[in-house]
Design a protein around this motif. Structure first.
Motif, mmCIF file in Angstrom:
data_model
loop_
_atom_site.group_PDB
_atom_site.id
_atom_site.type_symbol
_atom_site.label_atom_id
_atom_site.label_comp_id
_atom_site.label_asym_id
_atom_site.label_seq_id
_atom_site.Cartn_x
_atom_site.Cartn_y
_atom_site.Cartn_z
ATOM 1 N N TRP A 134 -5.555 -23.822 51.679
ATOM 2 C CA TRP A 134 -4.647 -24.013 50.550
ATOM 3 C C TRP A 134 -4.996 -23.046 49.421
ATOM 4 N N MET A 135 -6.279 -22.896 49.129
ATOM 5 C CA MET A 135 -6.697 -21.994 48.062
ATOM 6 C C MET A 135 -6.380 -20.548 48.420
ATOM 7 N N ILE A 136 -6.502 -20.201 49.700
ATOM 8 C CA ILE A 136 -6.118 -18.852 50.129
ATOM 9 C C ILE A 136 -4.629 -18.647 49.935
ATOM 10 N N GLY A 137 -3.823 -19.659 50.265
ATOM 11 C CA GLY A 137 -2.384 -19.544 50.074
ATOM 12 C C GLY A 137 -2.001 -19.371 48.614
ATOM 13 N N VAL A 138 -2.650 -20.119 47.716
ATOM 14 C CA VAL A 138 -2.375 -19.971 46.288
ATOM 15 C C VAL A 138 -2.777 -18.575 45.815
ATOM 16 N N THR A 139 -3.909 -18.064 46.323
ATOM 17 C CA THR A 139 -4.337 -16.710 45.957
ATOM 18 C C THR A 139 -3.345 -15.668 46.465
ATOM 19 N N LEU A 140 -2.825 -15.874 47.666
ATOM 20 C CA LEU A 140 -1.801 -14.971 48.188
ATOM 21 C C LEU A 140 -0.575 -14.957 47.283
ATOM 22 N N PHE A 141 -0.176 -16.130 46.817
ATOM 23 C CA PHE A 141 0.979 -16.212 45.922
ATOM 24 C C PHE A 141 0.701 -15.467 44.618
ATOM 25 N N LEU A 142 -0.509 -15.622 44.072
ATOM 26 C CA LEU A 142 -0.885 -14.937 42.835
ATOM 27 C C LEU A 142 -0.892 -13.425 43.033
ATOM 28 N N LEU A 143 -1.476 -12.962 44.129
ATOM 29 C CA LEU A 143 -1.502 -11.521 44.398
ATOM 30 C C LEU A 143 -0.100 -10.984 44.655
ATOM 31 N N ALA A 144 0.740 -11.777 45.304
ATOM 32 C CA ALA A 144 2.117 -11.340 45.549
ATOM 33 C C ALA A 144 2.881 -11.195 44.237
ATOM 34 N N LEU A 145 2.629 -12.090 43.281
ATOM 35 C CA LEU A 145 3.249 -11.955 41.965
ATOM 36 C C LEU A 145 2.828 -10.646 41.291
ATOM 37 N N ALA A 146 1.525 -10.358 41.343
ATOM 38 C CA ALA A 146 1.038 -9.114 40.744
ATOM 39 C C ALA A 146 1.602 -7.899 41.467
ATOM 40 N N GLU A 147 1.669 -7.971 42.781
ATOM 41 C CA GLU A 147 2.216 -6.857 43.567
ATOM 42 C C GLU A 147 3.688 -6.637 43.259
ATOM 43 N N GLY A 148 4.432 -7.733 43.131
ATOM 44 C CA GLY A 148 5.845 -7.602 42.807
ATOM 45 C C GLY A 148 6.066 -7.003 41.429
ATOM 46 N N PHE A 149 5.283 -7.436 40.455
ATOM 47 C CA PHE A 149 5.442 -6.886 39.105
ATOM 48 C C PHE A 149 5.071 -5.404 39.068
ATOM 49 N N ASP A 285 12.080 3.547 22.065
ATOM 50 C CA ASP A 285 12.926 3.138 20.952
ATOM 51 C C ASP A 285 14.188 2.426 21.413
ATOM 52 N N MET A 286 14.287 2.110 22.704
ATOM 53 C CA MET A 286 15.475 1.451 23.232
ATOM 54 C C MET A 286 15.069 0.194 24.011
ATOM 55 N N VAL A 287 15.976 -0.777 24.065
ATOM 56 C CA VAL A 287 15.771 -2.017 24.816
ATOM 57 C C VAL A 287 17.015 -2.272 25.644
ATOM 58 N N SER A 288 16.829 -2.675 26.888
ATOM 59 C CA SER A 288 17.948 -2.967 27.763
ATOM 60 C C SER A 288 18.586 -4.294 27.358
ATOM 61 N N THR A 289 19.861 -4.283 27.010
ATOM 62 C CA THR A 289 20.559 -5.491 26.586
ATOM 63 C C THR A 289 20.729 -6.443 27.764
ATOM 64 N N GLY A 290 20.459 -7.726 27.521
ATOM 65 C CA GLY A 290 20.625 -8.716 28.579
ATOM 66 C C GLY A 290 19.662 -8.529 29.731
ATOM 67 N N SER A 291 18.502 -7.965 29.460
ATOM 68 C CA SER A 291 17.553 -7.683 30.545
ATOM 69 C C SER A 291 16.991 -8.980 31.099
ATOM 70 N N GLN A 292 16.922 -9.077 32.418
ATOM 71 C CA GLN A 292 16.399 -10.247 33.105
ATOM 72 C C GLN A 292 15.385 -9.782 34.148
ATOM 73 N N PRO A 293 14.203 -10.403 34.209
ATOM 74 C CA PRO A 293 13.214 -10.018 35.223
ATOM 75 C C PRO A 293 13.563 -10.634 36.572
ATOM 76 N N ASP A 294 12.838 -10.240 37.611
ATOM 77 C CA ASP A 294 12.981 -10.910 38.893
ATOM 78 C C ASP A 294 12.586 -12.375 38.745
ATOM 79 N N TRP A 295 13.087 -13.203 39.654
ATOM 80 C CA TRP A 295 12.993 -14.653 39.479
ATOM 81 C C TRP A 295 11.551 -15.140 39.347
ATOM 82 N N TYR A 296 10.611 -14.478 40.016
ATOM 83 C CA TYR A 296 9.262 -15.014 40.070
ATOM 84 C C TYR A 296 8.515 -14.909 38.744
ATOM 85 N N VAL A 297 8.972 -14.096 37.809
ATOM 86 C CA VAL A 297 8.385 -14.081 36.461
ATOM 87 C C VAL A 297 9.380 -14.586 35.429
#
Length: 486
Positions: A134-149, A285-297
């Motif tokens: 279970w702890m390995i699975g949670v770590t995989l999820f955490l690393l996948a979040l970092a990899e996706g970002f 000096d610019m910001v994307s209007t209505g910017s939305q991240p991927d669902w996981y963040v």
């Protein structure tokens, strides 16, 4: 010759013994166990497409002038990273298909891991002896979040640059060391020139290597500990019932791989995702209007939008609680709870036995209620991450909507816990009624006295055995937890 080769190999390697045991390993048949395989095969697609993309991507923030095929950006100054992303999309044959296939595979990979973790949680498959897995699975999820970002930020477009600007603000919110962390990550003042090359090294070397190592370790433990299984005739805590690896499981699992690959390719071909050419290159000096991240963040985005502008001045330094709490404390607390939950439940219940049979969610109302409450908490934060889009689409006040989300975040999870626990207890009573009275046939008969009664048919042996197994385990839990559950 084949026989002599096999004898030669068997005399030096555990071909017959080890290979035979591997081929006879039993694999589960229930559909819910396929979620982990979907995550695995999405990861395979990510590796294949990622290797291809590295041949054409240039991880450099050096400025160049664009003169490629996409005419609306002709003559615009941009980084080499963004330029190479445009070239992959418009000038490399099949490049856009592979780019979108890689992005869709990443989303499905994270989704499959998340749903797989939910399946493990709600069925109690994290209990002894599987706490380490279970702890390995949670770590995989955490690393996948970092990899996706990291992968999301590599194109250096306006949308990903906006996300990196938010990430820098999160770093700066850490008291005392925040400035040093930001300077270390970016190499200089934002945006610097080193971040994309550093993210590229993390994205293609360190994080994939860790993911591959942990996936291998996870599979080894699955083989060693055997899979959990649903209660039924012939299934006990002492055996593992299922299809042998060869040929049944190998055929079905191989077919699932091609289905996953095919569906992802279909999505890549017909469903546009991350059109970086529409955002343009990143400019501070610019910001994307209505910017939305991927669902996981998205839940972090929602948390940032809901926390009021709280700040505290301490010894001449400003502590930004409105950034520190939702973007640093919240995710740390979330993963701390995930890591600790198996040990917490064992401590609360006093149950230190080995478990190889799955719980149904109704078998443990408290655990199921906590899981549903957590899902509702996450869902509110995810919806709050798009509060500007929702307010614009439905023509409502953004401030009013923000307060609605704040109140919902506090009230909905406890309510979801109570309702879920009540539903689980009601389902347990219904199961006990089936055991004692049988299955309703839908027929209603009039008695001699003039009343009416329902007719029942006895349950088949398989369902009766399964329900009795679950009922016996629920009874055990009554004695260990002291709960008044049926």
């Amino acid at each position: 010759m084949g026989e002599r080769t096999a004898d030669w190999a068997d005399g030096r390697l555990p071909v017959t013994e080890g290979g035979g045991l591997l081929l006879r390993k039993a694999f589960p048949e229930h559909w819910s166990f396929l979620l982990g395989e979907i995550a695995l095969y999405s990861f395979v697609v990510l590796l294949l497409t990622g290797v291809w993309l590295t041949l054409f991507f240039h991880p450099s923030m050096t400025e160049v002038v664009y003169d490629g095929s996409y005419r609306p950006l002709d003559g615009v100054r941009m980084s080499e990273a963004y330029r190479s992303t445009l070239d992959i999309s418009f000038d490399v044959r099949g490049g856009l298909l592979i780019r979108q296939l890689h992005h869709w595979a990443a989303l499905v990979f994270l989704s499959a891991i998340g749903v797989h973790l939910l399946r493990i949680f709600f069925t109690g498959a994290f209990r002894r002896p599987r706490e380490a897995n279970w702890m390995i699975g949670v770590t995989l999820f955490l690393l996948a979040l970092a990899e996706g970002f990291a992968g999301y930020s590599l194109p250096d477009d306006l949308l990903s640059g906006t996300g990196l600007r938010i990430a820098q603000g999160i770093m700066l919110s850490v008291p005392v060391v925040g400035t040093y962390v930001g300077m270390f990550a970016f190499g200089s003042e934002f945006p610097g020139e080193d971040l994309v090359p550093r993210l590229y090294s993390l994205h293609i070397l360190l994080l994939p290597g860790l993911l591959l190592a942990l996936v291998t370790l996870h599979l080894i433990l699955v083989f060693h500990l055997k899979h959990t299984q649903w209660a039924g005739r012939g299934r006990t805590n002492r055996n593992a019932v299922g299809r042998p690896m060869f040929p049944q499981f190998a055929a079905s699992s191989g077919g699932l791989f091609f289905i996953v690959f095919g569906v992802l390719t279909l999505l890549a071909g017909v469903a546009q995702i991350n059109p970086v050419w529409a955002y343009g290159p990143y400019r501070p000096d610019m910001v994307s209007t209505g910017s939305q991240p991927d669902w996981y963040v998205g839940f972090l985005e929602g948390a940032l939008r809901l926390v009021p502008p709280w700040e505290t001045a301490v010894a001449g330094h400003t502590v930004m609680w409105n950034v520190l709490l939702p973007a640093v404390v919240l995710p740390l607390a979330l993963f701390a709870v995930l890591y600790a939950y198996p040990f917490f439940e064992r401590w609360v219940t006093g149950d230190d036995r080995e478990h190889h049979l799955c719980d149904r969610p109704r078998d443990n109302p408290v655990r199921t209620g906590l899981g549903v409450a957590a899902i509702c908490f996450y869902g509110v934060l995810l919806a709050a991450g798009g509060n500007d889009i929702i307010a614009h689409s439905f023509k409502v006040s953004l401030n009013t909507l923000t307060w609605v989300f704040r109140i919902t975040l506090v009230t909905v999870p406890p309510l979801a816990f109570l309702v879920t626990k009540w539903v689980c207890l009601a389902l347990q009573e219904a199961d006990l009624e089936r055991l004692t009275e049988g299955e309703e046939t839908g027929e209603v008969r009039q008695t001699i006295a003039g009343g009416y009664e329902e007719s029942h048919a006895p349950l088949d042996e398989g369902r009766r055995y399964a329900l009795e197994s679950y009922g016996y385990r629920v009874g055990e839990r009554e004695s260990s937890e002291g709960e008044s559950e049926p």
